[in-house]
Design an enzyme around this catalytic site. Structure first.
Site, PDB file in Angstrom:
ATOM      1  N   HIS A  19       6.798  27.041 -11.899  1.00  0.00           N
ATOM      2  CA  HIS A  19       5.955  27.981 -11.157  1.00  0.00           C
ATOM      3  C   HIS A  19       6.562  29.380 -11.191  1.00  0.00           C
ATOM      4  O   HIS A  19       7.601  29.619 -11.816  1.00  0.00           O
ATOM      5  CB  HIS A  19       5.696  27.495  -9.727  1.00  0.00           C
ATOM      6  N   HIS A  22      10.307  29.919 -10.542  1.00  0.00           N
ATOM      7  CA  HIS A  22      11.180  29.618 -11.681  1.00  0.00           C
ATOM      8  C   HIS A  22      11.151  30.774 -12.686  1.00  0.00           C
ATOM      9  O   HIS A  22      12.170  31.157 -13.250  1.00  0.00           O
ATOM     10  CB  HIS A  22      10.721  28.344 -12.388  1.00  0.00           C
ATOM     11  N   CYS A 127      16.789  14.162   2.605  1.00  0.00           N
ATOM     12  CA  CYS A 127      15.510  14.776   2.231  1.00  0.00           C
ATOM     13  C   CYS A 127      15.371  14.661   0.716  1.00  0.00           C
ATOM     14  O   CYS A 127      16.155  15.255  -0.031  1.00  0.00           O
ATOM     15  CB  CYS A 127      15.441  16.241   2.651  1.00  0.00           C
ATOM     16  N   CYS A 130      14.773  18.004  -1.183  1.00  0.00           N
ATOM     17  CA  CYS A 130      15.997  18.800  -1.425  1.00  0.00           C
ATOM     18  C   CYS A 130      17.024  18.000  -2.218  1.00  0.00           C
ATOM     19  O   CYS A 130      17.987  18.560  -2.707  1.00  0.00           O
ATOM     20  CB  CYS A 130      16.686  19.182  -0.111  1.00  0.00           C
ATOM     21  N   CYS A 144      12.435  18.656   7.548  1.00  0.00           N
ATOM     22  CA  CYS A 144      13.090  19.637   6.672  1.00  0.00           C
ATOM     23  C   CYS A 144      12.152  20.835   6.560  1.00  0.00           C
ATOM     24  O   CYS A 144      11.002  20.685   6.140  1.00  0.00           O
ATOM     25  CB  CYS A 144      13.329  19.021   5.293  1.00  0.00           C
ATOM     26  N   HIS A 147      10.579  21.464   3.044  1.00  0.00           N
ATOM     27  CA  HIS A 147       9.620  20.510   2.465  1.00  0.00           C
ATOM     28  C   HIS A 147       8.630  19.964   3.484  1.00  0.00           C
ATOM     29  O   HIS A 147       7.783  19.136   3.148  1.00  0.00           O
ATOM     30  CB  HIS A 147      10.370  19.385   1.746  1.00  0.00           C
ATOM     31  N   LYS A 296       4.431  31.766   2.735  1.00  0.00           N
ATOM     32  CA  LYS A 296       4.950  30.897   1.690  1.00  0.00           C
ATOM     33  C   LYS A 296       3.751  30.409   0.877  1.00  0.00           C
ATOM     34  O   LYS A 296       2.699  30.115   1.436  1.00  0.00           O
ATOM     35  CB  LYS A 296       5.625  29.696   2.383  1.00  0.00           C
ATOM     36  N   LYS A 299      -0.598  25.165  -1.593  1.00  0.00           N
ATOM     37  CA  LYS A 299      -1.936  24.792  -2.082  1.00  0.00           C
ATOM     38  C   LYS A 299      -2.924  24.791  -0.930  1.00  0.00           C
ATOM     39  O   LYS A 299      -4.066  25.198  -1.077  1.00  0.00           O
ATOM     40  CB  LYS A 299      -1.874  23.413  -2.731  1.00  0.00           C
TER      41      LYS A 299
END
Ligand code: MSP
Length: 470
Positions: A19, A22, A127, A130, A144, A147, A296, A299
């Site tokens: 994404h 990255h 998690c 992570c 977490c 996530h 953040k 979707k």
């Protein structure tokens, strides 16, 4: 020997497609690698993929595919994206490659033999997102925060690695900048973490996870995915895992990472190196996260900016520019397609594109250039040395491109051509020199555009670099 420059990206999990986050890290490393090559340093730029662990095993199972087949497909998507984005990495490391796996096993044997690893058990909250154990105080409402999921309670027999004995050494090395963490605020954050709590020895193996590298001294266990992953920074240089053969390019000058993986790097990766008697990297360079519209990307919120969407709309060169100029390195970046479209039109189509087409046309028949304003490269150089990439771009646009466009508007060379040929020559020679300089300065950011400008300056053939878009 020439000065060297070894730079790494984190290696990306192959549990999903790449994404924009990255792409951001990888482009930033590419810019620094290209810049350092231009400085004539022996440069090595490494990126790759992190292919083991519970997260990937689970995803492969959900798709009914063997994990190896699953990662083999995804790796191609990462490699294809880096090609499209013109990433100049010198190697690409995969943690499922035989050479990496062998080296990891050799390292684990060394750690076991030197007493840094011992058998025990570990109980904690894990998690999977992570791939890390979490302490209660890292959770928000029991979840977490990265996530948004409740970690699993886990207790198993495992091998542990010594961490605690390195706490003071780490604090000292970070404080003295022998091991730099930049920008400064992340150094402070890590120091306050290390000074406020005792580092616990960590579990470095899993008994009930198949998708990993088995421990050479106990085949019932596989290696903890982060230990496996960290070693890529050395195996990616061809290291075979033997302490006597540390690659000459180590230590890395810059290890780039997102703020979410700073702590795990600054504790486990460093302790792993110290346990092996290997030098720490020179520096970590920590970046913030990309947000969209202040939130953040998710979707559910429908605010995800796809890297494919960016490439399709803006093309690779402009995507690189828009990512690198989006904000100060280290801070979170707030991007939206609307704002990026505006920036594309202002900075690239109207700013640089317009300047190039005007100067090339006016410069027909000229072969002589002037050397340009000398203060700009100095500012730019300081920005680049400090890894202030968006400031470096700000310097080129603020001090050169915008000024040149203004200079053309003010001097109106098309009028001078008719009634003051001396002045006309002076103006055009200056502009050609400035444009030549601009093409040099943008090279690490937009290598193809830089080349096109150079060519247009040589041939004086009309070139359209960036068309306005809606
Ligand atoms: N596999 C581990 C790293 C192992 S390195 C020995 C990992 N992989 S990751 O694919 O989840 O993330 C890789 C990098 O992408 C991290 O540096 C992370 O900060 C970055 N990003 C993930 N989401 C991001 C944004 N939204 N914005 C910017 N970067 C982000 O962690």
């Amino acid at each position: 020997m020439k000065d060297k420059f070894y730079i790494t990206t984190p290696i990306y999990y192959t549990n999903a497609k790449p994404h924009i986050g990255h792409a951001y890290t990888t482009v930033a490393c590419d810019v620094l690698a290209r810049w350092n090559r231009l400085q004539n340093k022996e440069t090595f730029f490494l990126t790759g993929t992190d292919e083991h662990g519970a997260k990937i095993e689970k995803k492969a199972k959900e798709s009914n595919i063997e994990p190896q087949e699953f990662v083999d497909e995804l790796v191609l998507v990462f490699q294809d994206l880096w090609k499209k984005l013109n990433i100049s990495n010198d190697a690409f490391i995969r943690t499922t490659s035989d050479s990496h796996k062998k080296a990891v096993q050799k390292v684990l044997q060394t750690l076991y033999d030197n007493g840094s690893i011992y058998k025990g058990s570990y109980k904690g909250l894990y998690c999977v997102g992570c791939e890390q154990f979490k302490s209660e105080n890292e959770l928000v409402d029991g979840k977490c925060p990265d996530h948004d999921s409740v970690p699993e309670e886990m207790e198993e027999e495992c091998y542990l690695m010594q961490m605690n004995k390195w706490q003071d050494t780490l604090i000292e090395k970070i404080k003295s900048d022998e091991f730099k963490i930049q920008p400064e605020r992340y150094k402070k954050e890590m120091l306050s973490f290390l000074e406020s709590q005792k580092l616990e020895d960590i579990s470095i193996s899993r008994k009930n996870l198949k998708w990993g590298i088995s421990l050479p001294f106990d085949s019932e266990h596989t290696t903890y995915v982060w230990i496996d992953a960290f070693l890529n920074y050395l195996t990616g240089l061809g290291w075979d895992g033997d302490n006597k053969n540390i690659p000459e390019l180590w230590p890395a000058e810059i290890q780039m990472l997102g703020k979410d993986i700073l702590r795990v790097h600054a504790t486990i990766w460093t302790a792993l190196l110290l346990n092996l008697g290997i030098e720490l990297p020179q520096s970590f360079f920590v970046h913030g996260h990309i947000l969209s519209g202040g939130k953040k990307m998710s979707k559910t919120l429908g605010n995800v900016i796809g890297i494919d969407e960016m490439l399709e709309k803006f093309g690779a060169e402009a995507t690189r520019y828009l990512l690198m100029s989006g904000g100060k390195f280290g801070d979170d970046l707030d991007l939206t397609m609307e704002r990026m479209t505006e920036k594309y039109n202002n900075d690239l189509a109207n700013g640089l594109g317009n300047l190039v087409s005007r100067v090339v046309k006016l410069g027909e028949g000229f072969t002589q250039y002037n050397s340009s304003d000398i203060t700009t490269p100095e500012f730019y150089k300081v920005n680049m040395e400090d890894n202030e990439l968006s400031s470096a771009l700000g310097t080129i646009w603020g001090a050169l491109i915008n000024d040149c466009n203004k200079y053309i508007n003010d001097t109106e060379p098309w009028k001078l051509k008719k009634n003051d040929s001396n002045k006309f020559n002076e103006v055009i020679i200056k502009l050609l020199g400035d444009l030549n300089l601009i093409s040099d300065l943008i090279l690490p950011f937009m290598p193809e555009t830089s080349e096109k400008i150079k060519k247009a300056l040589e041939t004086k053939e009309r070139v359209i670099l960036f068309e306005r878009i809606k």
